[in-house]
Scaffold this active site. Structure first.
Site: not given
Ligand code: NAP
Length: 323
Positions: A262, A233, A281
Site C-alpha cells: 500500500e 488490511r 485507506h
C-alpha cells in the site's frame, strides 16, 4: 525563567490536529533522527503513518516508556518485541468502528451498483440517452453478506447489513456468545461462508494467522457473482491471486480500502481492472473520527509517559488493565 524539560517522543510527520494536542506536552523527535548504530534517549514513540516498529528499531532507543498508535490496527508494530522490552502499546479501538463500517458499506454499494463506472460514464460523451439495459449491477438488499471478523467493526457492518434486510453470516476463530439481542448472525467456518455469501467483507486484524487468509483456494470457493470487500488490511488478501481472479472473472468484483503493498505500484495490473473499486485507506477518515483517534492516542501517550495505565493497550500482557 525556569525551563521545563519536556518528554521526548519520536513522531512521524503529524497533521495539525495531533500537533495541537501534543504542543506543550512533549518535544517531538523526527522519525528520521532514529538511525542504525546509534542509541537515542527518548521517552516515547507516537506512531501515525504505519511506520514499522520492531525489536531492532526499538533497540536504537533507550528509555521508551510507551508506544502510542494512532489507529486500532497494530500489525506494523511488533507487540512481542515491545512486551519483551516492557513497553505498553496504546491504540484506538472503538472510536472508529462506525466510520470504518460506513466505508465498508460505501465500497460494497459502489461495487455492486457500478457506481464508479457509472460516474465516469455519466460525465462522458457517450451518455446521450437513458438506456435501461446499461450497467446493470447486483442486488444488495435481501442478499447474503459474510463478515470475516465479527468484532467491533464487524458488528457495525452487521447492523448496517441488517438495515439492508441482508442475511448475515460470520466467521471468527470461535462463535460469539454475546451477540446483541435482535441481531441475527449465523456462524460459519470460512469455507462455508465464502461459498454461501454474495458479499464477503473482511474485518479481521492482520497477523500471522490472517496473512493471506484469502488466497487462490478461498477466492475459488466464492460465488462467481460475489464481491470481496476489504476494510481490514491489505495483507489479509493475496494480491496476485485477487488480480488473477478479477482478470479471469472468477468473482464479480473487489472493493478495497487497503492493499498489499500500500499503495500498489502505479502500474500494478489490479489497478487496471474495471471490476475493482478502490480507496486510499479511508476507513476512519472523517473529521469527527480522526479527532477522536487523535485525542485517544495522545491521551494514551501522555498516560504512558506518566507511568499510568493506558486507556487502551494492544499488548495486554504487561499486567496493565485494558478497558
Ligand atoms: P476486533 O474488535 O479485535 O475484531 C476482530 C475480529 O476478528 C474478532 O471478532 C476476532 O474474533 C476475529 N479474528 C481475529 N483473528 C481471526 C482469525 N485468525 N480468523 C478469524 N477471525 C479472526 O478488531 P476491530 O477493532 O474490529 O478492527 C479490526 C481490524 O480492522 C483492525 O485490526 C484494523 O487492521 C482494521 N481497520 C481498518 C481500518 C481502515 O481504515 N480500513 C480502520 C480501522 C480498523 P476471534 O478472536 O473470536 O477470532
Amino acid at each position: 525563567m525556569v525551563s521545563v524539560e519536556l518528554p521526548r517522543v519520536v513522531v512521524d510527520p503529524l497533521p495539525p490536529i495531533v500537533s495541537r494536542l501534543l504542543a506543550g506536552h512533549v518535544e517531538c523527535v523526527p522519525w528520521e533522527a532514529v538511525r542504525a548504530g546509534e542509541k537515542r534517549p527518548v521517552d516515547g514513540v507516537y506512531s501515525y503513518g504505519h511506520q514499522a516498529v520492531d525489536g531492532p528499531w526499538l533497540d536504537r532507543l533507550t528509555g521508551v516508556r510507551v508506544i502510542s498508535n494512532h489507529g486500532v490496527g497494530v500489525d506494523h508494530i511488533d507487540l512481542d518485541a515491545a512486551t519483551a522490552r516492557g513497553i505498553p502499546v496504546g491504540h484506538t479501538p472503538g472510536v472508529l468502528d462506525g466510520a470504518t463500517a460506513d466505508m465498508g458499506f460505501a465500497l460494497l454499494l459502489a461495487a455492486a451498483r457500478r457506481l464508479i463506472v457509472g460516474d465516469r460514464f455519466a460525465r462522458g460523451p457517450d451518455f446521450n440517452h437513458y438506456d435501461p439495459g446499461k450497467l446493470l449491477g447486483l442486488e444488495v438488499h435481501g442478499q447474503t453478506i459474510g463478515i470475516v471478523g465479527l468484532g467491533r467493526i464487524g458488528l457495525h457492518v452487521a447492523r448496517r447489513a441488517a438495515g439492508f434486510d441482508m442475511r448475515i453470516l460470520y466467521h471468527n476463530r470461535r462463535p460469539r456468545t454475546d451477540l446483541p439481542a435482535g441481531l441475527n448472525a449465523e456462524y460459519r467456518d470460512l469455507d462455508e461462508l465464502l461459498a454461501q455469501s454474495d458479499f464477503v467483507m473482511l474485518c479481521v486484524p492482520l497477523g500471522p494467522e490472517t496473512a493471506g487468509l484469502i488466497g487462490r483456494a478461498q477466492l475459488a470457493r466464492m460465488k462467481p457473482t460475489a464481491v470481496l470487500v476489504n476494510i481490514a488490511r491489505g495483507g489479509v488478501v493475496d494480491t496476485e491471486a485477487l488480480t488473477d481472479a478479477l482478470r479471469d472473472r472468477r468473482i464479480d468484483a473487489a472493493a478495497l480500502d487497503v492493499t498489499d503493498p500500500e499503495p500498489l505500484p502505479r502500474d500494478h495490473p489490479l489497478l487496471a481492472s474495471e471490476h475493482l473499486v478502490i480507496a486510499p485507506h479511508l476507513g476512519s477518515a472523517t473529521e469527527q473520527t480522526r479527532q477522536a483517534m487523535a485525542e485517544l492516542s495522545v491521551e494514551n501517550l501522555l498516560r504512558g509517559l506518566r507511568g499510568q495505565a493506558l486507556l487502551h493497550q494492544a499488548n495486554g500482557s504487561l499486567g496493565v488493565s485494558t478497558p
